[in-house]
Scaffold this motif. Structure first.
Motif, PDB file in Angstrom:
ATOM      1  N   ALA A  48      77.910  32.887  85.779  1.00  0.00           N
ATOM      2  CA  ALA A  48      76.861  32.211  85.010  1.00  0.00           C
ATOM      3  C   ALA A  48      77.407  31.015  84.256  1.00  0.00           C
ATOM      4  CB  ALA A  48      76.219  33.204  84.040  1.00  0.00           C
ATOM      5  N   ARG A  49      78.593  31.134  83.693  1.00  0.00           N
ATOM      6  CA  ARG A  49      79.182  30.026  82.940  1.00  0.00           C
ATOM      7  C   ARG A  49      79.584  28.869  83.855  1.00  0.00           C
ATOM      8  NH1 ARG A  49      83.434  31.621  78.517  1.00  0.00           N
ATOM      9  NH2 ARG A  49      82.412  29.917  77.375  1.00  0.00           N
ATOM     10  N   ALA A  50      79.788  29.183  85.133  1.00  0.00           N
ATOM     11  CA  ALA A  50      80.108  28.141  86.104  1.00  0.00           C
ATOM     12  C   ALA A  50      78.855  27.481  86.665  1.00  0.00           C
ATOM     13  CB  ALA A  50      80.939  28.742  87.239  1.00  0.00           C
ATOM     14  N   GLY A  51      77.694  27.911  86.171  1.00  0.00           N
ATOM     15  CA  GLY A  51      76.439  27.287  86.604  1.00  0.00           C
ATOM     16  C   GLY A  51      75.786  27.950  87.791  1.00  0.00           C
ATOM     17  N   ASP A  52      76.262  29.132  88.178  1.00  0.00           N
ATOM     18  CA  ASP A  52      75.706  29.851  89.320  1.00  0.00           C
ATOM     19  C   ASP A  52      74.425  30.559  88.874  1.00  0.00           C
ATOM     20  OD1 ASP A  52      75.071  31.643  91.343  1.00  0.00           O
ATOM     21  OD2 ASP A  52      77.155  32.151  91.778  1.00  0.00           O
ATOM     22  N   GLU A  53      73.284  30.140  89.393  1.00  0.00           N
ATOM     23  CA  GLU A  53      72.015  30.722  88.976  1.00  0.00           C
ATOM     24  C   GLU A  53      71.898  32.178  89.410  1.00  0.00           C
ATOM     25  OE1 GLU A  53      68.622  31.261  87.027  1.00  0.00           O
ATOM     26  OE2 GLU A  53      69.963  29.539  86.874  1.00  0.00           O
TER      27      GLU A  53
END
Length: 395
Positions: A264-269
């Motif tokens: 999530a912190r890496a932008g993975d929805e």
């Protein structure tokens, strides 16, 4: 499932680490290579029900000398918890500290509510103020549900309740947990990297439990002393499981949340959606054929350690739930978690621990460590927490 790669070299704070489940969890985490910090009340038999004998599992394992830090503090002391989190910056928190006994809750309701509700609030607030990535697994109980004495199993979406002070305090703690996730952690997950989930467990049994008013330690204490075993409520059914089943669920849930936070912190929805799914309550219980009456449990214990039973039913005694079963569908489908040891093996392993303790390990920390570690290694050798294939619990 590789727990070692998740916990090796990580700092793990365990509240209630001197208790029955806490001492087993600390031993398992040490085997995984974690740096373990414990926060608990001092080992006082007038305060801690696990110290009703001189054989407390925590002491027998000599854990106070083997942990990264052993902090004597009350979870009702918010400043002490804040300092512990600030100093050690844990990657994981397992919040086990509680007043864990139904009957003691009747005797000391104020202490029960303060410990279980305010203590949980203080842990979450210490993590929030630290504002550093962390996974919190807050332990509640199967008794959080509004118990209807149903034959069907309780699901995570069923109403919370509690007709006794202990059960009500744990249900209230769950509302606090949910509010912190919704109000503080979920909206800022990419900045803070904090995840929290509640774990609801059934009646755990296993070696090293000496608490009063629990059927297994009471039974084995009487058998070891050659006395008849008193049965207070033989018809009550419970979801009996070995302590390692429940701890395996805690560890697996924590690992799953940690991986989802990274995504999530890496932008993975997809990771964000997965995290939302994981930061919720989870039941951890046995398969339905392990829901047995107290009478059946004692009879099974006596297959491995023969003895006598006497009726100790008391009219007007404090009320305890007659039927209590958990659905583990969510843990099965979302986590791939499933029970490893069925009822007979659970009882066999439990009695084997106590018999070995009384025979040769008592008072010898190295022998108790070996006995405990052997059971952990035997359990983990069979762990298969993979993609689920079928439903094993439910109503």
């Amino acid at each position: 499932m590789d727990l070692t790669s998740c916990f090796r070299g990580r700092t793990v704070l365990v509240t209630g680490h001197t208790g029955f489940k806490g001492s087993w969890l600390c031993e398992w985490l040490l085997l995984l290579g974690a740096r373990v910090v414990g926060v608990s009340l001092p080992a006082d038999p007038d305060i801690d029900p696990c110290y009703t004998t001189p054989y407390a599992h925590f002491d027998q394992l000599d854990l106070s000398r083997r942990l990264t830090a052993h902090i004597e503090a009350d979870v009702r002391d918010g400043a002490a918890l804040h300092e512990a989190v600030r100093c050690h910056r844990p990657d994981f928190v397992f919040h086990l500290a509680a007043q864990p006994l139904v009957l003691r809750g009747y005797r000391e309701p104020r202490w029960t509510v303060e410990t279980n509700v305010i203590g949980t609030l203080n842990v979450l607030e210490a993590v929030r103020q630290a504002a550093a990535p962390c996974v919190v697994i807050a332990i509640t109980t199967d008794k959080v549900y509004a118990n209807r004495n149903w034959d069907c199993a309780y699901r995570e979406t069923d109403p919370l309740g509690g007709h006794d002070p202990y059960s009500a305090s744990k249900a209230a703690a769950e509302h606090v947990i949910a509010s912190y996730w919704a109000s503080f952690f979920a909206p800022a997950v990419q900045e803070l990297g904090i995840g929290v989930a509640a774990a609801r467990g059934g009646n755990v049994i296993g070696g090293g439990d000496w608490a009063a008013d629990r059927i297994v330690p009471d039974t084995l204490r009487h058998l070891a002393e050659g006395r008849p075993v008193p049965l207070r409520n033989p018809g009550a059914t419970r979801p009996w499981q070995h302590v390692l089943e429940l701890l395996g669920g805690y560890l697996h849930l924590a690992r799953s949340i940690a991986l989802s936070i990274e995504a999530a912190r890496a932008g993975d929805e997809a990771g964000r959606r997965r995290l939302e799914e994981l930061c919720s309550p989870f039941n951890f219980g046995p398969a339905l054929d392990s829901n047995r009456s107290v009478g059946e449990l004692v009879e099974e214990i006596m297959r491995h350690w023969p003895g006598e039973i006497r009726d100790a039913s008391v009219c007007g005694a404090p009320k305890e739930a007659g039927k209590l079963n958990l659905s583990i569908d969510q843990a099965w489908h979302v986590l791939g978690w499933r029970p490893q040891w069925e009822f007979h093996q659970t009882v066999r392993e439990t009695v084997a621990w106590y018999r070995a303790f009384y025979t040769h390990a008592r008072g010898d920390p190295s022998a108790v460590q070996a006995l405990t570690q052997e059971q952990i290694e035997r359990f983990t050798a069979g762990m298969r927490y993979d993609a689920p294939a079928a439903t094993v619990g439910g109503g």
